[in-house]
Design a protein around this motif. Structure first.
Motif, mmCIF file in Angstrom:
data_model
loop_
_atom_site.group_PDB
_atom_site.id
_atom_site.type_symbol
_atom_site.label_atom_id
_atom_site.label_comp_id
_atom_site.label_asym_id
_atom_site.label_seq_id
_atom_site.Cartn_x
_atom_site.Cartn_y
_atom_site.Cartn_z
ATOM 1 N N MET A 67 -2.379 15.991 67.810
ATOM 2 C CA MET A 67 -1.666 16.820 66.966
ATOM 3 C C MET A 67 -1.282 18.334 67.286
ATOM 4 O O MET A 67 -0.362 18.974 67.352
ATOM 5 N N TYR A 68 -2.382 18.708 68.254
ATOM 6 C CA TYR A 68 -2.429 19.969 68.728
ATOM 7 C C TYR A 68 -3.251 19.849 70.124
ATOM 8 O O TYR A 68 -3.792 19.098 70.288
ATOM 9 N N PRO A 69 -2.882 20.843 70.891
ATOM 10 C CA PRO A 69 -3.652 21.054 72.114
ATOM 11 C C PRO A 69 -4.966 21.279 72.167
ATOM 12 O O PRO A 69 -5.397 22.152 71.090
ATOM 13 N N THR A 70 -5.846 20.443 72.891
ATOM 14 C CA THR A 70 -7.314 20.582 72.839
ATOM 15 C C THR A 70 -7.624 21.719 73.843
ATOM 16 O O THR A 70 -6.816 21.804 74.972
ATOM 17 N N SER A 71 -9.016 22.081 73.845
ATOM 18 C CA SER A 71 -9.391 23.200 74.793
ATOM 19 C C SER A 71 -11.020 23.056 74.856
ATOM 20 O O SER A 71 -11.600 22.774 73.712
ATOM 21 N N ASP A 72 -11.557 23.462 76.140
ATOM 22 C CA ASP A 72 -12.880 23.487 76.267
ATOM 23 C C ASP A 72 -13.590 24.739 75.829
ATOM 24 O O ASP A 72 -14.808 24.690 75.838
ATOM 25 N N SER A 73 -12.830 25.484 75.343
ATOM 26 C CA SER A 73 -13.235 26.849 74.960
ATOM 27 C C SER A 73 -13.802 26.760 73.910
ATOM 28 O O SER A 73 -13.694 26.024 72.929
ATOM 29 N N GLU A 74 -15.044 27.787 73.564
ATOM 30 C CA GLU A 74 -15.662 27.633 72.372
ATOM 31 C C GLU A 74 -14.704 28.609 71.156
ATOM 32 O O GLU A 74 -14.963 28.384 69.886
ATOM 33 N N SER A 75 -13.523 29.291 71.498
ATOM 34 C CA SER A 75 -12.689 29.864 70.630
ATOM 35 C C SER A 75 -11.396 29.459 70.795
ATOM 36 O O SER A 75 -10.972 28.766 72.161
ATOM 37 N N LEU A 76 -10.296 29.705 70.141
ATOM 38 C CA LEU A 76 -9.185 28.913 70.019
ATOM 39 C C LEU A 76 -8.304 29.913 71.227
ATOM 40 O O LEU A 76 -8.578 31.138 71.282
ATOM 41 N N THR A 77 -7.788 29.043 71.918
ATOM 42 C CA THR A 77 -6.773 29.722 73.054
ATOM 43 C C THR A 77 -5.395 30.137 72.295
ATOM 44 O O THR A 77 -5.048 30.011 71.298
ATOM 45 N N ALA A 78 -4.729 31.171 73.146
ATOM 46 C CA ALA A 78 -3.649 31.609 72.843
ATOM 47 C C ALA A 78 -2.609 30.633 72.475
ATOM 48 O O ALA A 78 -1.733 30.505 71.614
ATOM 49 N N GLU A 79 -2.540 29.475 73.122
ATOM 50 C CA GLU A 79 -1.505 28.448 73.146
ATOM 51 C C GLU A 79 -2.041 27.423 71.791
ATOM 52 O O GLU A 79 -1.136 27.322 71.034
ATOM 53 N N GLN A 80 -3.360 27.414 71.496
ATOM 54 C CA GLN A 80 -3.576 26.559 70.156
ATOM 55 C C GLN A 80 -3.237 27.429 69.083
ATOM 56 O O GLN A 80 -2.709 27.203 67.906
ATOM 57 N N CYS A 81 -3.296 28.953 69.235
ATOM 58 C CA CYS A 81 -2.987 29.876 68.029
ATOM 59 C C CYS A 81 -1.473 29.478 67.866
ATOM 60 O O CYS A 81 -1.034 29.590 66.559
ATOM 61 N N ARG A 82 -0.790 29.804 68.719
ATOM 62 C CA ARG A 82 0.814 29.655 68.507
ATOM 63 C C ARG A 82 1.220 28.150 68.157
ATOM 64 O O ARG A 82 1.979 28.322 67.138
#
Length: 476
Positions: A67-82
């Motif tokens: 449903m949304y892009p995933t990331s290995d970061s511990e916080s939401l990325t700019a792409e995920q926020c968008r």
């Protein structure tokens, strides 16, 4: 990667619709109803992600295998926020508020358990006789409507404060998400309100309530009518802040008691009014006494019990609060708060899309908003009574009545009794009234005079306390 526009997502939507439709047809064609739960072997599991669109719905875009892009970061990325805000602002959230309000505007009526959704529920095994025997009466349904109107107003008020806080926070953090801010912020109401007060002190920008194209058009020379609309909008934001945090009767605490465990008592048999006309010798009070009385509880009411927390200046004190619930002004407030909520939501959505093609909920128009809060909130809020002394040595807060413009503390000046009692007033104008509470008469003094308050449109029905001989309210 830049976020895809609605036009660019059309092929993806079409493919997902076809995929979903074909899968649904195959499932229906091969469906076999068995007693055991249906399981999908883990080795054959595939996720089907798609959106089902209706003719009157806003299209949604779901890209990729999740449903949304995933990331290995511990916080939401700019792409995920968008992407998260893309999803949030594609919804028609304001329709939820308006649907709940409209549902309460319909007159309560018994349910036909043989038709529509009620028939589906009864078909699940519920005994229709039990359903019929336990149906609420018209009077009980009216109590429910009043309580739900109060809860809905509080719900919208808190949501408006959190939405405005989320929007102004993203203004300071452009790569953050309004949705994430609203979901992750666990500050109490006081912390949120303090932030909004700082916004008020620095000047409320009309961008908060205007879509970006209109804000740009009026930025250099906004008409006075536009500024008036912004002022009324902010007055309702301030009203939401006041409902969430104040130093008077704690309506927010009452709402929490209502929604968490229903630790309240609803009732429609309580009338509390202050009168200066003494009762008759036979113990009755003439109806003419109520022509100049001050109503405190004159509608459906609910009581809630609270022990003040340790952080409170009167910690440990047990108090009972009675709130006066008139459905009409409560729902009028809910409508105004939801309208302002919609303005903030649509304005934030337009800034998020920033010229990209997207559908948004209907903008309520800034110049046709409606009345300010003081035209709607003209009835007494209710009263509060201390039951015990605080555990920190402070004096109890006593007996308090809240009106739209003041909080009045009452001090008994004599022992209450049933039956005849004289009203008194000294020459200096220090108000002394007879307190009429469920037939109990007792003299008391006030820290300030109680001004005449508005009565509901059903005044004659509400105040028809007379017995069959028309002799007026009889004390019990």
């Amino acid at each position: 990667a830049p976020a895809r526009s609605a036009r660019e997502r059309q092929p993806l939507r079409a493919a997902s619709r076809l995929l979903w439709r074909d899968a649904l047809k195959r499932t229906i064609a091969s469906a076999q109803f068995v007693a055991e739960p249906w399981r999908l072997p883990s080795s054959d599991a595939h996720a089907i992600v798609g959106s089902m669109e209706h003719e009157d719905s806003t299209p949604g875009g779901l890209d990729g295998p999740g449903m949304y892009p995933t990331s290995d970061s511990e916080s939401l990325t700019a792409e995920q926020c968008r992407e998260l805000d893309c999803s949030m602002f594609e919804s028609n959230a304001p329709a939820y508020w308006r649907s709940r309000i409209d549902m309460l505007l319909r007159e309560p009526a018994p349910v036909d358990y043989s038709a529509d959704l009620a028939a589906e529920i009864a078909a699940l095994g519920l005994d229709p006789r039990m359903l019929a025997d336990t149906q609420p009466s018209e009077r009980e349904r009216e109590q429910q409507r009043a309580l739900d109107a109060f809860a809905l107003r509080q719900h919208i008020a808190e949501s408006l404060v959190r939405l405005v806080h989320g929007v102004v926070t993203v203004w300071e953090r452009p790569c953050w998400s309004v949705w994430a801010e609203m979901a992750s912020n666990r500050d109490d109401g006081a912390a949120l309100v303090n932030v909004l007060r700082q916004v008020e002190e620095s000047g409320v920008p009309f961008d908060l309530f205007l879509p970006i194209d209109e804000a740009n058009r009026f930025r250099n020379a906004p008409p006075e009518e536009l500024l008036d609309g912004v002022r009324i909008h902010w007055q309702w934001v301030r009203r939401a802040m006041d409902l969430l945090v104040n130093d008077r009767l704690d309506t927010n605490a009452g709402n929490n008691k209502l929604k968490h465990g229903f630790a309240v008592r609803q009732r429609d048999d309580l009338r509390i009014e202050f009168v200066t006309t003494p009762p008759n010798e036979d113990g009755t009070i003439p109806l003419s006494a109520f022509e100049r009385s001050v109503p405190i509880i004159d509608a459906v009411a609910f009581e809630f019990l609270e022990r003040l927390p340790k952080r409170h200046s009167h910690a440990g004190s047990w108090e009972v609060t009675v709130l006066n619930l008139r459905p009409a002004p409560l729902l009028a407030e809910a409508l105004m708060l939801s309208t302002v909520w919609t303005s903030v939501f649509v304005a934030a959505a337009s800034r998020h899309w920033d010229g990209r093609e997207a559908e948004a909920p209907t903008y309520p128009r800034l110049l046709a908003l409606g009345p300010p809060p003081q035209r709607v909130t003209r009835a007494a809020v209710g009263l509060r009574q201390s039951l015990t002394a605080p555990t920190n040595g402070a004096a109890p807060r006593g007996f308090v009545v809240e009106t739209p413009d003041s909080t009045v503390t009452l001090t008994p000046t004599g022992r209450g009794k049933r039956g005849v009692n004289d009203a008194t007033a000294d020459s200096q104008g220090d108000a002394r009234y007879d307190r009429v509470e469920a037939g109990m008469l007792g003299p008391c003094s006030m820290t300030a005079p109680l001004r005449p308050l508005s009565r509901p449109a059903t005044e004659r029905r509400v105040l028809d306390f007379s017995d069959r001989q028309g002799r007026g309210l009889r004390t019990r």
